[in-house]
Design an enzyme around this catalytic site. Structure first.
Site, mmCIF file in Angstrom:
data_model
loop_
_atom_site.group_PDB
_atom_site.id
_atom_site.type_symbol
_atom_site.label_atom_id
_atom_site.label_comp_id
_atom_site.label_asym_id
_atom_site.label_seq_id
_atom_site.Cartn_x
_atom_site.Cartn_y
_atom_site.Cartn_z
ATOM 1 N N TRP A 100 0.508 -0.770 0.394
ATOM 2 C CA TRP A 100 -0.275 -0.069 0.187
ATOM 3 C C TRP A 100 0.720 1.256 -0.497
ATOM 4 O O TRP A 100 0.161 2.253 -0.689
ATOM 5 C CB TRP A 100 -1.308 -0.130 1.157
ATOM 6 C CG TRP A 100 -1.912 -1.310 0.919
ATOM 7 C CD1 TRP A 100 -1.838 -2.055 2.039
ATOM 8 C CD2 TRP A 100 -2.604 -1.710 -0.361
ATOM 9 N NE1 TRP A 100 -3.385 -2.966 1.359
ATOM 10 C CE2 TRP A 100 -3.466 -2.516 0.640
ATOM 11 C CE3 TRP A 100 -3.166 -0.727 -0.778
ATOM 12 C CZ2 TRP A 100 -4.320 -3.355 -0.504
ATOM 13 C CZ3 TRP A 100 -4.087 -1.380 -1.647
ATOM 14 C CH2 TRP A 100 -4.164 -2.342 -1.717
ATOM 15 N N ASP A 167 -1.526 7.038 5.909
ATOM 16 C CA ASP A 167 -2.822 5.974 5.377
ATOM 17 C C ASP A 167 -2.981 4.934 6.790
ATOM 18 O O ASP A 167 -2.549 4.090 7.123
ATOM 19 C CB ASP A 167 -2.387 5.394 4.550
ATOM 20 C CG ASP A 167 -2.898 4.212 4.267
ATOM 21 O OD1 ASP A 167 -4.304 3.841 4.687
ATOM 22 O OD2 ASP A 167 -2.795 3.050 3.476
ATOM 23 N N LYS A 191 -12.355 -1.149 6.714
ATOM 24 C CA LYS A 191 -11.433 -2.578 7.895
ATOM 25 C C LYS A 191 -11.416 -2.049 9.185
ATOM 26 O O LYS A 191 -10.989 -3.645 9.684
ATOM 27 C CB LYS A 191 -9.595 -2.568 7.115
ATOM 28 C CG LYS A 191 -8.911 -1.952 6.095
ATOM 29 C CD LYS A 191 -8.487 -3.581 5.297
ATOM 30 C CE LYS A 191 -8.666 -3.559 3.639
ATOM 31 N NZ LYS A 191 -7.662 -2.442 3.271
#
Ligand SMILES: *Cc1c(COP(=O)(O)O)cnc(C)c1O
Length: 355
Positions: A100, A167, A191
């Site tokens: 990511w 993030d 998530k």
């Protein structure tokens, strides 16, 4: 009952699913489904206001930050962050801790100059780099607080005076943070905060217009903030379910209480991984994530057999990501200690079977 260890979209509390199901048929006694009400209706405006208020309260977000509910996932943020924050002649600093983080940097490179300050790709991202320099003239520093795929987590913000963007997709609301240490926090909801379809952005207002660039309005944080996340039709149902989940978290006692539970859950599973001779953890011990717990077997040929036993015991979603292999147990807020115990019992049963 299934024990859902899936990495995302993730488990949410049963009460939340029940409430959400009711609202699909009749939203707050309006006689209309949540799926058909106008996003400009008073009832839905109250939902957005409450969701924002709950985020502000649970994370103690200071007044000079805006809370936005956007679309496009965390992936869209990879592009929006540099468009909004990176000036034409500036440079951005990125820490590379996994897939990511790499994707975030790759998108920023399409917008401007990017410097990778450190990377743990040399050991398949099994640790968090510690000694690195962040250029003092960087427009911002970006990192990923929890590496969902590799099971590593950054618990302390790296020291720097430049604006910091993080993030937090897979550890938002799992532990206490000091929002004022950051300038921009983003997280795909699916998530740990709610269902897929909405992305949380917490941004310090002084960042608006920082890059001086011209780009489409839909990507401009300030436009979304001015419109109260209603610049265009927002993801109505995803925001509603997130609100229900935030209410659940508040009723439980908030982030402090869930953090203590998450510590116990992670410790219980790591202790078994370290004790059981058939399993071993893949992440550096000091960087172990509390949300995504990655482990493999000493004898990889036994992995299929363990997966089959896990399936029989109703453990779902524990197969590891293909780039790490083995297993990954995602133990987000709504996963209970009894699910952890079910996994630990299954690991012990496997050990017994092979004595
Ligand atoms: C899942 C994930 C993403 C991608 O999120 P999308 O909402 O699918 O775009 C980005 N960052 C992290 C840390 C993730 O876990």
């Amino acid at each position: 009952m299934k024990h859902n260890f899936g990495a995302g979209p993730c488990i949410l509390p049963k009460e939340v699913f029940e409430e959400a199901a009711k609202a699909v048929l009749d939203f707050n006694g309006t006689g209309l489904s949540i799926l058909e009400v106008s996003h400009r209706s008073k009832e839905f405006e109250e939902v957005v206001v409450e969701t924002e208020r709950l985020v502000r309260e649970l994370l103690n977000v200071p007044e000079d930050y805006s809370i936005l509910f956007l679309q496009g996932g965390a992936t869209q943020q990879f592009a929006m962050v540099p468009m909004n924050l990176l000036p034409e002649n500036g440079r951005a600093a990125y820490l590379d801790t996994g897939v990511w983080a790499t994707k975030a940097a790759k998108e920023a490179k399409k917008v401007g100059h990017v410097e990778i300050v450190a990377s743990s790709s040399d050991q398949n991202y099994s640790y968090i780099p510690k000694d690195f320099q962040i250029p003092a003239d960087a427009a911002y520093f970006h990192y990923t607080s929890n590496n969902t795929i590799y099971g590593t987590e950054v618990f302390e913000k790296p020291a720097t005076a430049v604006p910091t963007v993080v993030d937090m997709s897979s550890d938002i609301l799992s532990r206490k943070i000091d929002v004022s240490e950051f300038d921009l926090i983003y997280a795909g909801a699916q998530k740990n905060m709610g269902p897929a379809g909405v992305t949380l952005v917490i941004i310090k207002n002084e960042l608006f217009g920082k890059s001086g660039r011209t780009f489409p309005t839909i990507f401009d944080y300030e436009s979304h903030a001015k419109a109260g996340s209603m610049y265009n039709t927002p993801p109505v149902f995803s925001i509603y379910v997130s609100m229900l989940n935030l209410r659940w978290l508040k009723a439980k006692g908030g982030v402090d209480v869930i953090e203590q539970e998450n510590i116990i859950k992670a410790r219980t599973l790591y202790e078994e991984i370290d004790r059981n001779p058939f399993f071993k953890g893949t992440a550096a011990v000091e960087d172990r994530s509390r949300m995504n717990i990655t482990f493999v077997m000493d004898s990889p040929e036994l992995e299929a057999e363990f997966l089959a036993l896990a399936k029989e015991r109703n453990l779902v979603g524990i197969k590891g990501h293909r780039s790490v292999g083995g297993f990954r147990a995602s133990v987000y807020n709504a996963l209970t200690i009894s699910s952890i115990n079910a996994l630990v019992d299954t690991m012990r049963e496997f050990e017994e079977n092979h004595k």
